[in-house]
Design a protein around this motif. Structure first.
Motif, PDB file in Angstrom:
ATOM      1  N   THR A   1     -43.204 -37.189  34.400  1.00 51.62           N
ATOM      2  CA  THR A   1     -42.144 -36.963  33.410  1.00 51.62           C
ATOM      3  C   THR A   1     -41.326 -38.227  33.195  1.00 51.62           C
ATOM      4  OG1 THR A   1     -40.229 -35.583  32.834  1.00 51.62           O
ATOM      5  CG2 THR A   1     -40.471 -36.180  35.147  1.00 51.62           C
ATOM      6  N   GLU A   2     -40.807 -38.371  31.990  1.00 47.89           N
ATOM      7  CA  GLU A   2     -39.750 -39.350  31.753  1.00 47.89           C
ATOM      8  C   GLU A   2     -38.443 -38.766  32.296  1.00 47.89           C
ATOM      9  OE1 GLU A   2     -40.058 -41.141  27.526  1.00 47.89           O
ATOM     10  OE2 GLU A   2     -41.054 -39.194  27.418  1.00 47.89           O
ATOM     11  N   PRO A   3     -37.589 -39.563  32.927  1.00 46.43           N
ATOM     12  CA  PRO A   3     -36.293 -39.029  33.359  1.00 46.43           C
ATOM     13  C   PRO A   3     -35.479 -38.499  32.184  1.00 46.43           C
ATOM     14  CG  PRO A   3     -36.706 -41.182  34.326  1.00 46.43           C
ATOM     15  CD  PRO A   3     -37.775 -40.967  33.311  1.00 46.43           C
ATOM     16  N   ILE A   4     -35.571 -39.202  31.051  1.00 50.16           N
ATOM     17  CA  ILE A   4     -34.988 -38.776  29.777  1.00 50.16           C
ATOM     18  C   ILE A   4     -36.088 -38.928  28.745  1.00 50.16           C
ATOM     19  CG2 ILE A   4     -33.250 -39.277  28.009  1.00 50.16           C
ATOM     20  CD1 ILE A   4     -31.620 -40.674  30.261  1.00 50.16           C
ATOM     21  N   LEU A   5     -36.386 -37.884  28.004  1.00 47.30           N
ATOM     22  CA  LEU A   5     -37.418 -38.011  26.983  1.00 47.30           C
ATOM     23  C   LEU A   5     -36.944 -39.017  25.945  1.00 47.30           C
ATOM     24  CD1 LEU A   5     -38.749 -34.383  26.294  1.00 47.30           C
ATOM     25  CD2 LEU A   5     -39.348 -36.000  28.111  1.00 47.30           C
ATOM     26  N   GLY A   6     -37.675 -40.114  25.790  1.00 44.61           N
ATOM     27  CA  GLY A   6     -37.245 -41.193  24.914  1.00 44.61           C
ATOM     28  C   GLY A   6     -38.065 -41.359  23.665  1.00 44.61           C
ATOM     29  N   ASN A   7     -39.161 -40.643  23.571  1.00 42.93           N
ATOM     30  CA  ASN A   7     -39.997 -40.702  22.379  1.00 42.93           C
ATOM     31  C   ASN A   7     -39.937 -39.405  21.583  1.00 42.93           C
ATOM     32  OD1 ASN A   7     -41.490 -43.012  23.999  1.00 42.93           O
ATOM     33  ND2 ASN A   7     -42.141 -43.142  21.870  1.00 42.93           N
ATOM     34  N   TYR A   8     -38.969 -38.571  21.915  1.00 39.19           N
ATOM     35  CA  TYR A   8     -38.802 -37.326  21.179  1.00 39.19           C
ATOM     36  C   TYR A   8     -37.336 -37.092  20.883  1.00 39.19           C
ATOM     37  CZ  TYR A   8     -42.310 -34.116  19.485  1.00 39.19           C
ATOM     38  OH  TYR A   8     -43.229 -33.472  18.693  1.00 39.19           O
ATOM     39  N   GLY A   9     -36.697 -38.130  20.367  1.00 34.59           N
ATOM     40  CA  GLY A   9     -35.325 -37.983  19.901  1.00 34.59           C
ATOM     41  C   GLY A   9     -34.262 -38.159  20.958  1.00 34.59           C
ATOM     42  N   ILE A  10     -34.622 -38.437  22.186  1.00 35.45           N
ATOM     43  CA  ILE A  10     -33.735 -38.559  23.349  1.00 35.45           C
ATOM     44  C   ILE A  10     -33.270 -37.174  23.791  1.00 35.45           C
ATOM     45  CG2 ILE A  10     -31.777 -39.684  24.432  1.00 35.45           C
ATOM     46  CD1 ILE A  10     -31.747 -41.741  22.216  1.00 35.45           C
ATOM     47  N   VAL A  11     -33.936 -36.638  24.793  1.00 34.35           N
ATOM     48  CA  VAL A  11     -33.603 -35.328  25.356  1.00 34.35           C
ATOM     49  C   VAL A  11     -33.254 -35.523  26.820  1.00 34.35           C
ATOM     50  CG1 VAL A  11     -34.371 -32.969  25.775  1.00 34.35           C
ATOM     51  CG2 VAL A  11     -35.206 -34.208  23.753  1.00 34.35           C
ATOM     52  N   HIS A  12     -32.073 -35.051  27.209  1.00 36.23           N
ATOM     53  CA  HIS A  12     -31.584 -35.235  28.570  1.00 36.23           C
ATOM     54  C   HIS A  12     -31.998 -34.075  29.473  1.00 36.23           C
ATOM     55  CE1 HIS A  12     -28.814 -38.616  27.646  1.00 36.23           C
ATOM     56  NE2 HIS A  12     -28.822 -38.061  26.446  1.00 36.23           N
ATOM     57  N   PRO A  13     -32.151 -34.341  30.751  1.00 34.78           N
ATOM     58  CA  PRO A  13     -32.413 -33.238  31.683  1.00 34.78           C
ATOM     59  C   PRO A  13     -31.158 -32.396  31.868  1.00 34.78           C
ATOM     60  CG  PRO A  13     -32.039 -35.259  32.901  1.00 34.78           C
ATOM     61  CD  PRO A  13     -32.065 -35.642  31.437  1.00 34.78           C
ATOM     62  N   GLN A  14     -31.348 -31.097  31.990  1.00 32.74           N
ATOM     63  CA  GLN A  14     -30.217 -30.250  32.319  1.00 32.74           C
ATOM     64  C   GLN A  14     -29.847 -30.442  33.788  1.00 32.74           C
ATOM     65  OE1 GLN A  14     -31.696 -26.387  31.084  1.00 32.74           O
ATOM     66  NE2 GLN A  14     -30.789 -26.595  29.062  1.00 32.74           N
ATOM     67  N   GLU A  15     -28.619 -30.137  34.122  1.00 34.78           N
ATOM     68  CA  GLU A  15     -28.131 -30.361  35.479  1.00 34.78           C
ATOM     69  C   GLU A  15     -29.025 -29.662  36.501  1.00 34.78           C
ATOM     70  OE1 GLU A  15     -24.038 -29.850  38.146  1.00 34.78           O
ATOM     71  OE2 GLU A  15     -24.046 -29.354  35.992  1.00 34.78           O
ATOM     72  N   GLY A  16     -29.472 -30.425  37.473  1.00 36.14           N
ATOM     73  CA  GLY A  16     -30.285 -29.872  38.541  1.00 36.14           C
ATOM     74  C   GLY A  16     -31.779 -29.867  38.285  1.00 36.14           C
ATOM     75  N   TYR A  17     -32.211 -30.234  37.060  1.00 36.16           N
ATOM     76  CA  TYR A  17     -33.638 -30.122  36.753  1.00 36.16           C
ATOM     77  C   TYR A  17     -34.476 -31.111  37.561  1.00 36.16           C
ATOM     78  CZ  TYR A  17     -37.993 -29.751  34.158  1.00 36.16           C
ATOM     79  OH  TYR A  17     -39.315 -29.569  33.824  1.00 36.16           O
ATOM     80  N   HIS A  18     -34.047 -32.362  37.628  1.00 36.28           N
ATOM     81  CA  HIS A  18     -34.826 -33.341  38.381  1.00 36.28           C
ATOM     82  C   HIS A  18     -34.815 -33.021  39.884  1.00 36.28           C
ATOM     83  CE1 HIS A  18     -35.881 -35.563  34.958  1.00 36.28           C
ATOM     84  NE2 HIS A  18     -34.792 -36.300  34.824  1.00 36.28           N
ATOM     85  N   GLU A  19     -33.700 -32.515  40.387  1.00 36.72           N
ATOM     86  CA  GLU A  19     -33.660 -32.093  41.784  1.00 36.72           C
ATOM     87  C   GLU A  19     -34.671 -30.972  42.030  1.00 36.72           C
ATOM     88  OE1 GLU A  19     -29.734 -33.972  40.891  1.00 36.72           O
ATOM     89  OE2 GLU A  19     -31.101 -32.604  39.873  1.00 36.72           O
ATOM     90  N   PHE A  20     -34.782 -30.066  41.053  1.00 34.32           N
ATOM     91  CA  PHE A  20     -35.770 -28.986  41.148  1.00 34.32           C
ATOM     92  C   PHE A  20     -37.188 -29.539  41.166  1.00 34.32           C
ATOM     93  CE2 PHE A  20     -38.650 -26.615  38.290  1.00 34.32           C
ATOM     94  CZ  PHE A  20     -38.963 -25.542  39.123  1.00 34.32           C
ATOM     95  N   LEU A  21     -37.472 -30.521  40.297  1.00 34.23           N
ATOM     96  CA  LEU A  21     -38.811 -31.118  40.281  1.00 34.23           C
ATOM     97  C   LEU A  21     -39.118 -31.795  41.614  1.00 34.23           C
ATOM     98  CD1 LEU A  21     -39.058 -32.767  36.734  1.00 34.23           C
ATOM     99  CD2 LEU A  21     -39.933 -30.534  37.479  1.00 34.23           C
ATOM    100  N   ARG A  22     -38.129 -32.493  42.172  1.00 36.33           N
ATOM    101  CA  ARG A  22     -38.333 -33.154  43.451  1.00 36.33           C
ATOM    102  C   ARG A  22     -38.662 -32.120  44.542  1.00 36.33           C
ATOM    103  NH1 ARG A  22     -40.375 -37.460  45.362  1.00 36.33           N
ATOM    104  NH2 ARG A  22     -41.736 -35.646  45.611  1.00 36.33           N
ATOM    105  N   GLU A  23     -37.969 -31.010  44.520  1.00 41.96           N
ATOM    106  CA  GLU A  23     -38.165 -29.987  45.551  1.00 41.96           C
ATOM    107  C   GLU A  23     -39.516 -29.292  45.411  1.00 41.96           C
ATOM    108  OE1 GLU A  23     -36.058 -25.825  47.107  1.00 41.96           O
ATOM    109  OE2 GLU A  23     -35.021 -27.149  45.691  1.00 41.96           O
ATOM    110  N   ILE A  24     -39.879 -28.915  44.191  1.00 37.79           N
ATOM    111  CA  ILE A  24     -41.108 -28.139  44.028  1.00 37.79           C
ATOM    112  C   ILE A  24     -42.341 -28.994  44.268  1.00 37.79           C
ATOM    113  CG2 ILE A  24     -41.428 -28.446  41.513  1.00 37.79           C
ATOM    114  CD1 ILE A  24     -42.140 -25.428  41.420  1.00 37.79           C
ATOM    115  N   THR A  25     -42.293 -30.278  43.926  1.00 37.37           N
ATOM    116  CA  THR A  25     -43.446 -31.138  44.196  1.00 37.37           C
ATOM    117  C   THR A  25     -43.613 -31.359  45.698  1.00 37.37           C
ATOM    118  OG1 THR A  25     -42.018 -33.059  43.708  1.00 37.37           O
ATOM    119  CG2 THR A  25     -43.509 -32.311  41.963  1.00 37.37           C
TER     120      THR A  25
END
Length: 424
Positions: free
Chosen positions: A201-225
């Motif tokens: 994943t991109e930390p922030i989607l940069g090729n689709y208009g700039i989409v930010h992660p919602q709070e806690g989403y990256h922490e969730f990805l780190r945990e589930i992986t």
């Protein structure tokens, strides 16, 4: 404004290059793109001598703008004068590798390649080789270069190639899920967890208009992986050394991925890519391990010198303070304009990245599908041309973000805001 020379050049190009360009996005503007003759600070001058404020900045690599500071120019010229390349290691490769590993905590070792695409290709192969698994989870609307493993659309139940020439058998190993959708990610791991090599994943989607992660989403990805023995790969080709300064976006979010891909800024405007991460994973690359990776031009001395001196200059001259401050001024001014003239539209971005998204309800997008529903044709067919007439060069479609450089000024910001007022 005249574009006679650009029209003539495009006519010639159509005879010798597919679509008249060497990268598809450059032909997004109809009836033809303008051709750039040279850059000048925060501006470009086209083949017909029209001058524009440039917020494209090469689609991101030009953190310092078009005019290289003397220390950067001198390093590049010195390396070029010593010979173009050697097919053997050089000291400057080690210097840049040490700089990156010193400033990006998750990167213990790094392999330089020649493009962002090559970096993500290498990262995917490395993840599969390290884990012995086949499947890669990607975000719908995320872009990871022109490679078979990620040119995939649809969803995890029905992944399909997004380009002709990509076999369906390739797509079956790629699982697209919506960005910011934890339930969808949990479902994918429940179904395929034993065969998921990595989440990319991109930390922030940069090729689709700039989409930010919602709070806690990256922490969730780190945990589930971690829970499933999969790798977390951050694609920082766009955000790397632009968002979050020298620590990159992962530093801003305080997330430690297993692998990171780089491009754009890390090469100082020259062709570059890199994949870095934990030493135990990186050591699986040949010649240390069994995952093959090689490239004739990898670690090119001119590129390495450009990247190293660009990052050194940024660290020593408060570049990030400057570009982030101007980015904040742009987004603030654009928000006022949009609120007054087009309240259904959205201003997105962070740091030195910005974009006005022609959404339909004024809500900040949380996934690529929100941006896809925007008025993309109006942006491309009407708005972009109107901004060009105001002497402002923006990225060629609704999805690509725009960038501030160290060469931009407050006057450039004010001129651009006035242009937005006219064009909207």
């Amino acid at each position: 404004m005249k574009h006679d020379r650009s029209r003539t050049l495009y006519d010639r190009a159509l005879s010798v290059m597919p679509g008249g360009v060497n990268s598809a996005v450059r032909a997004a503007i109809e009836p033809y793109p303008f051709f750039v003759r040279k850059g000048d600070g925060g501006h470009v001058i086209d083949a017909d001598d029209n001058r524009y404020v440039d917020w494209v900045m090469g689609l991101g690599p030009l953190l310092l703008g078009h005019d290289m500071p003397e220390q950067v120019r001198a390093a590049i010229q010195r390396k070029a004068s010593e010979g173009p390349m050697y097919g053997a290691p050089t000291e400057v490769e080690v210097d840049l590798a040490e700089f990156v590993t010193r400033h990006v905590p998750s990167v213990e070792k790094i392999r330089f390649v020649n493009s962002g695409t090559e970096a993500t290709v290498s990262a995917v192969r490395l993840a599969r080789g390290h884990t012995g698994r086949n499947k890669i989870v990607v975000m719908q609307g995320g872009y990871h270069g022109a490679q078979e493993s990620t040119l995939v659309e649809g969803d995890a139940e029905n992944p399909q190639p997004s380009s002709a020439g990509v076999p369906q058998s390739f797509a079956e190993h790629t699982l697209p899920v919506p960005f910011n959708d934890g339930e969808a990610m949990e479902a994918v791991f429940a179904e395929h967890g034993d065969d998921i090599a990595a989440v990319l994943t991109e930390p922030i989607l940069g090729n689709y208009g700039i989409v930010h992660p919602q709070e806690g989403y990256h922490e969730f990805l780190r945990e589930i992986t971690r829970e499933h023995g999969s790798l977390l790969i951050f694609d920082e080709v766009i955000t790397g050394f632009r968002v979050g300064g020298l620590g990159c976006a992962q530093g801003r979010f305080d997330i430690t991925p297993d692998l990171t891909t780089f491009g754009k800024v890390v090469g100082g405007g020259f062709p570059v890519g890199a994949v870095g991460g934990r030493a135990e994973i990186m050591e699986d690359l040949t010649p240390a391990g069994d995952v093959f990776q090689a490239g004739t031009f990898s670690g090119h001395p001119v590129t390495m010198a450009a990247g190293l001196e660009t990052l050194r200059y940024a660290a020593e001259h408060d570049v990030y303070d400057h570009v982030d401050r101007l980015g904040e001024q742009l987004r603030g001014g654009l928000s006022d304009i949009v609120a007054d003239q087009a309240p259904e539209y959205t201003v997105a971005g962070t740091g030195s990245m910005f974009k006005v998204i022609f959404t339909r309800d004024g809500a900040e997008p949380t996934c690529a599908a929100d941006v896809k529903r925007a008025e993309t044709d109006r942006w491309r067919r009407i708005f972009w041309e109107a901004m060009l007439e105001e002497k402002v060069f923006l990225s060629q479609n609704q999805f690509e973000c725009q960038f501030v450089s160290a060469a931009h000024t407050e006057d450039d910001v004010e001129r651009t805001l006035e242009a937005y007022k006219e064009a909207l």
